[in-house]
Motif scaffolding. Structure first.
Motif, PDB file in Angstrom:
ATOM      1  N   PRO A   3       0.486  -1.610  -0.563  1.00 16.55           N
ATOM      2  CA  PRO A   3       0.128  -0.138  -0.093  1.00 16.55           C
ATOM      3  C   PRO A   3       1.103   1.256   0.330  1.00 16.55           C
ATOM      4  O   PRO A   3       0.696   1.316  -0.650  1.00 16.55           O
ATOM      5  N   ARG A   4       2.279   0.979   0.871  1.00 11.44           N
ATOM      6  CA  ARG A   4       2.711   1.935   0.459  1.00 11.44           C
ATOM      7  C   ARG A   4       3.140   2.759  -0.962  1.00 11.44           C
ATOM      8  O   ARG A   4       3.525   4.170  -1.051  1.00 11.44           O
ATOM      9  N   ALA A   5       3.808   1.557  -1.358  1.00 13.49           N
ATOM     10  CA  ALA A   5       3.876   1.795  -2.657  1.00 13.49           C
ATOM     11  C   ALA A   5       3.332   2.589  -3.337  1.00 13.49           C
ATOM     12  O   ALA A   5       3.260   3.545  -4.752  1.00 13.49           O
ATOM     13  N   ASP A   6       2.494   2.011  -3.543  1.00 15.06           N
ATOM     14  CA  ASP A   6       1.182   2.382  -4.280  1.00 15.06           C
ATOM     15  C   ASP A   6       0.433   3.581  -4.463  1.00 15.06           C
ATOM     16  O   ASP A   6       0.124   4.399  -4.407  1.00 15.06           O
ATOM     17  N   ALA A   7       1.080   3.979  -2.484  1.00 20.92           N
ATOM     18  CA  ALA A   7       0.482   5.466  -2.427  1.00 20.92           C
ATOM     19  C   ALA A   7       1.261   6.741  -2.970  1.00 20.92           C
ATOM     20  O   ALA A   7       1.206   7.543  -3.465  1.00 20.92           O
ATOM     21  N   ILE A   8       2.451   6.059  -3.310  1.00 16.89           N
ATOM     22  CA  ILE A   8       3.837   6.584  -3.617  1.00 16.89           C
ATOM     23  C   ILE A   8       3.386   7.027  -4.406  1.00 16.89           C
ATOM     24  O   ILE A   8       4.154   8.305  -5.316  1.00 16.89           O
ATOM     25  N   ARG A   9       3.089   6.090  -5.674  1.00 20.82           N
ATOM     26  CA  ARG A   9       2.676   5.667  -7.405  1.00 20.82           C
ATOM     27  C   ARG A   9       1.762   7.170  -7.371  1.00 20.82           C
ATOM     28  O   ARG A   9       1.657   8.201  -9.018  1.00 20.82           O
ATOM     29  N   ASN A  10       0.567   6.612  -6.337  1.00 16.40           N
ATOM     30  CA  ASN A  10      -0.565   7.286  -7.103  1.00 16.40           C
ATOM     31  C   ASN A  10      -0.733   9.205  -7.100  1.00 16.40           C
ATOM     32  O   ASN A  10      -0.557   9.316  -7.633  1.00 16.40           O
ATOM     33  N   ARG A  11       0.111   8.842  -5.595  1.00 15.79           N
ATOM     34  CA  ARG A  11       0.671  10.410  -5.222  1.00 15.79           C
ATOM     35  C   ARG A  11       1.781  11.210  -6.743  1.00 15.79           C
ATOM     36  O   ARG A  11       1.173  12.102  -7.026  1.00 15.79           O
ATOM     37  N   ALA A  12       2.512  10.580  -7.034  1.00 13.48           N
ATOM     38  CA  ALA A  12       3.184  11.085  -8.182  1.00 13.48           C
ATOM     39  C   ALA A  12       2.101  11.015  -9.144  1.00 13.48           C
ATOM     40  O   ALA A  12       2.656  12.760 -10.103  1.00 13.48           O
ATOM     41  N   LYS A  13       1.713  10.017  -9.552  1.00 12.57           N
ATOM     42  CA  LYS A  13       0.899  10.482 -11.223  1.00 12.57           C
ATOM     43  C   LYS A  13      -0.265  11.687 -10.444  1.00 12.57           C
ATOM     44  O   LYS A  13       0.126  12.210 -11.527  1.00 12.57           O
ATOM     45  N   ILE A  14      -0.567  11.501  -9.910  1.00 15.33           N
ATOM     46  CA  ILE A  14      -2.110  13.290  -9.642  1.00 15.33           C
ATOM     47  C   ILE A  14      -0.861  14.013  -9.763  1.00 15.33           C
ATOM     48  O   ILE A  14      -1.656  14.824 -10.719  1.00 15.33           O
ATOM     49  N   LEU A  15      -0.077  14.496  -9.551  1.00 16.68           N
ATOM     50  CA  LEU A  15       1.013  15.531  -9.305  1.00 16.68           C
ATOM     51  C   LEU A  15       1.085  15.645 -10.586  1.00 16.68           C
ATOM     52  O   LEU A  15       1.097  16.762 -11.197  1.00 16.68           O
ATOM     53  N   GLU A  16       1.377  14.344 -11.834  1.00 15.22           N
ATOM     54  CA  GLU A  16       2.153  14.890 -12.839  1.00 15.22           C
ATOM     55  C   GLU A  16       1.233  15.287 -13.730  1.00 15.22           C
ATOM     56  O   GLU A  16       0.650  15.967 -14.629  1.00 15.22           O
ATOM     57  N   VAL A  17      -0.211  14.265 -13.740  1.00 13.49           N
ATOM     58  CA  VAL A  17      -1.065  14.739 -14.337  1.00 13.49           C
ATOM     59  C   VAL A  17      -1.702  16.277 -14.046  1.00 13.49           C
ATOM     60  O   VAL A  17      -2.820  16.789 -14.863  1.00 13.49           O
ATOM     61  N   ALA A  18      -2.036  16.048 -12.983  1.00 12.24           N
ATOM     62  CA  ALA A  18      -1.682  18.049 -12.554  1.00 12.24           C
ATOM     63  C   ALA A  18      -1.497  19.150 -12.515  1.00 12.24           C
ATOM     64  O   ALA A  18      -1.648  19.972 -13.387  1.00 12.24           O
ATOM     65  N   ALA A  19      -0.739  18.837 -12.303  1.00 11.44           N
ATOM     66  CA  ALA A  19       0.468  19.759 -14.046  1.00 11.44           C
ATOM     67  C   ALA A  19      -0.084  19.988 -14.760  1.00 11.44           C
ATOM     68  O   ALA A  19       0.242  21.481 -15.332  1.00 11.44           O
ATOM     69  N   ARG A  20      -0.028  18.780 -15.475  1.00  8.92           N
ATOM     70  CA  ARG A  20      -0.545  19.397 -17.419  1.00  8.92           C
ATOM     71  C   ARG A  20      -1.672  19.711 -17.720  1.00  8.92           C
ATOM     72  O   ARG A  20      -1.625  20.414 -17.962  1.00  8.92           O
ATOM     73  N   VAL A  21      -2.713  19.356 -16.837  1.00  8.43           N
ATOM     74  CA  VAL A  21      -4.086  19.827 -16.171  1.00  8.43           C
ATOM     75  C   VAL A  21      -4.502  21.111 -16.475  1.00  8.43           C
ATOM     76  O   VAL A  21      -5.133  21.709 -16.704  1.00  8.43           O
ATOM     77  N   PHE A  22      -3.306  21.278 -14.935  1.00  8.24           N
ATOM     78  CA  PHE A  22      -3.716  23.382 -15.012  1.00  8.24           C
ATOM     79  C   PHE A  22      -3.222  23.607 -15.711  1.00  8.24           C
ATOM     80  O   PHE A  22      -3.359  24.483 -15.842  1.00  8.24           O
ATOM     81  N   ALA A  23      -1.647  22.684 -16.462  1.00  7.30           N
ATOM     82  CA  ALA A  23      -0.944  24.000 -17.369  1.00  7.30           C
ATOM     83  C   ALA A  23      -2.421  24.215 -18.124  1.00  7.30           C
ATOM     84  O   ALA A  23      -2.020  25.427 -19.452  1.00  7.30           O
ATOM     85  N   GLU A  24      -3.335  22.923 -19.020  1.00  5.85           N
ATOM     86  CA  GLU A  24      -3.163  23.544 -20.726  1.00  5.85           C
ATOM     87  C   GLU A  24      -4.658  24.268 -20.310  1.00  5.85           C
ATOM     88  O   GLU A  24      -5.621  25.146 -20.951  1.00  5.85           O
ATOM     89  N   GLN A  25      -5.619  24.096 -18.857  1.00 12.27           N
ATOM     90  CA  GLN A  25      -6.523  25.030 -18.584  1.00 12.27           C
ATOM     91  C   GLN A  25      -6.612  25.656 -17.510  1.00 12.27           C
ATOM     92  O   GLN A  25      -7.768  26.469 -17.421  1.00 12.27           O
ATOM     93  N   GLY A  26      -5.389  26.043 -16.786  1.00 12.59           N
ATOM     94  CA  GLY A  26      -5.185  27.563 -15.553  1.00 12.59           C
ATOM     95  C   GLY A  26      -5.828  26.467 -14.606  1.00 12.59           C
ATOM     96  O   GLY A  26      -6.274  25.389 -14.450  1.00 12.59           O
ATOM     97  N   ALA A  27      -6.098  27.497 -13.193  1.00 12.88           N
ATOM     98  CA  ALA A  27      -6.224  26.343 -12.616  1.00 12.88           C
ATOM     99  C   ALA A  27      -7.452  26.746 -12.135  1.00 12.88           C
ATOM    100  O   ALA A  27      -8.108  26.343 -10.611  1.00 12.88           O
ATOM    101  N   ALA A  28      -8.625  26.759 -12.990  1.00 19.19           N
ATOM    102  CA  ALA A  28     -10.207  26.664 -13.052  1.00 19.19           C
ATOM    103  C   ALA A  28     -10.316  25.524 -13.066  1.00 19.19           C
ATOM    104  O   ALA A  28     -11.343  24.845 -12.920  1.00 19.19           O
ATOM    105  N   ALA A  29      -9.142  24.599 -13.570  1.00 22.41           N
ATOM    106  CA  ALA A  29      -9.524  23.154 -14.167  1.00 22.41           C
ATOM    107  C   ALA A  29     -10.009  22.292 -12.752  1.00 22.41           C
ATOM    108  O   ALA A  29      -9.798  22.643 -11.468  1.00 22.41           O
ATOM    109  N   SER A  30     -10.998  21.283 -13.674  1.00 20.16           N
ATOM    110  CA  SER A  30     -11.370  20.846 -11.785  1.00 20.16           C
ATOM    111  C   SER A  30     -10.387  19.143 -10.886  1.00 20.16           C
ATOM    112  O   SER A  30      -9.846  18.291 -11.537  1.00 20.16           O
TER     113      SER A  30
END
Length: 178
Positions: A3-30
């Motif tokens: 679970p720890r490794a999975d949580a670390i992987r999820n956090r990294a994936k969330i940050l990666e995707v969120a950075a792209r989504v917010f870069a493309e759509q601005g801070a108003a992205a959901s």
């Protein structure tokens, strides 16, 4: 996978995707869109980042840490880093507008320290005027990147603007030499 490794992987994936989504759509992205694209439940995002502001702050901290790491490379130069940051700012939208409300003071201080190191190296090499300090360089960097963010500056405008800024930073040729 534990679970720890999975949580670390999820956090990294969330940050990666969120950075792209917010870069493309601005801070108003959901955050719902971030969850869907990251392949996690919305609850997983909120477990790692209780609020959207926490997620945005984490993106900024991660971005500043990666920039500081790039800038600390032995081959990095003040003018080269400045040029790269302006090009990146012009190419995408960002959550930079939210910085005053985000808790990223420590990350900004670390970033400033790296800029100060590059400045010291450039001054020691005689490339930058001695009276220029890190505060002036940070102000110029932020101002030019904000202009590039807002205007989506094309490469020709980036080159012209940076040429003016760099001319102002450069050490004058030795007046005693002919």
């Amino acid at each position: 996978m534990s679970p720890r490794a999975d949580a670390i992987r999820n956090r990294a994936k969330i940050l990666e995707v969120a950075a792209r989504v917010f870069a493309e759509q601005g801070a108003a992205a959901s955050t719902e869109q971030v969850a869907a694209e990251a392949g996690v439940a919305i609850g997983t995002i909120f477990r790692h980042f209780p609020t959207k502001a926490d997620l945005l702050a984490a993106i900024m901290k991660d971005t500043l840490a990666r920039l500081a790491e790039r800038m600390a490379a032995p081959e990095a130069t003040l003018f080269g880093v400045f040029t790269a940051l302006v090009a990146e700012a012009a190419a995408k939208r960002s959550v930079v507008d939210l910085l005053p409300g985000l808790e990223v003071t420590e990350s900004v201080a670390q970033f400033r320290a790296v800029v100060a190191g590059l400045l010291t190296r450039a001054q020691a090499a005689g490339e930058v005027r001695a009276e220029i300090g890190p505060d002036e360089v940070m102000a110029l960097l932020v101002a030019v990147c904000q202009g590039a963010l807002r205007g989506g500056w094309p490469p020709a405008l980036q080159r012209r603007t940076l040429s003016i800024v760099f001319d102002g930073l450069r050490a004058a040729p030795d007046a005693g030499l002919s």
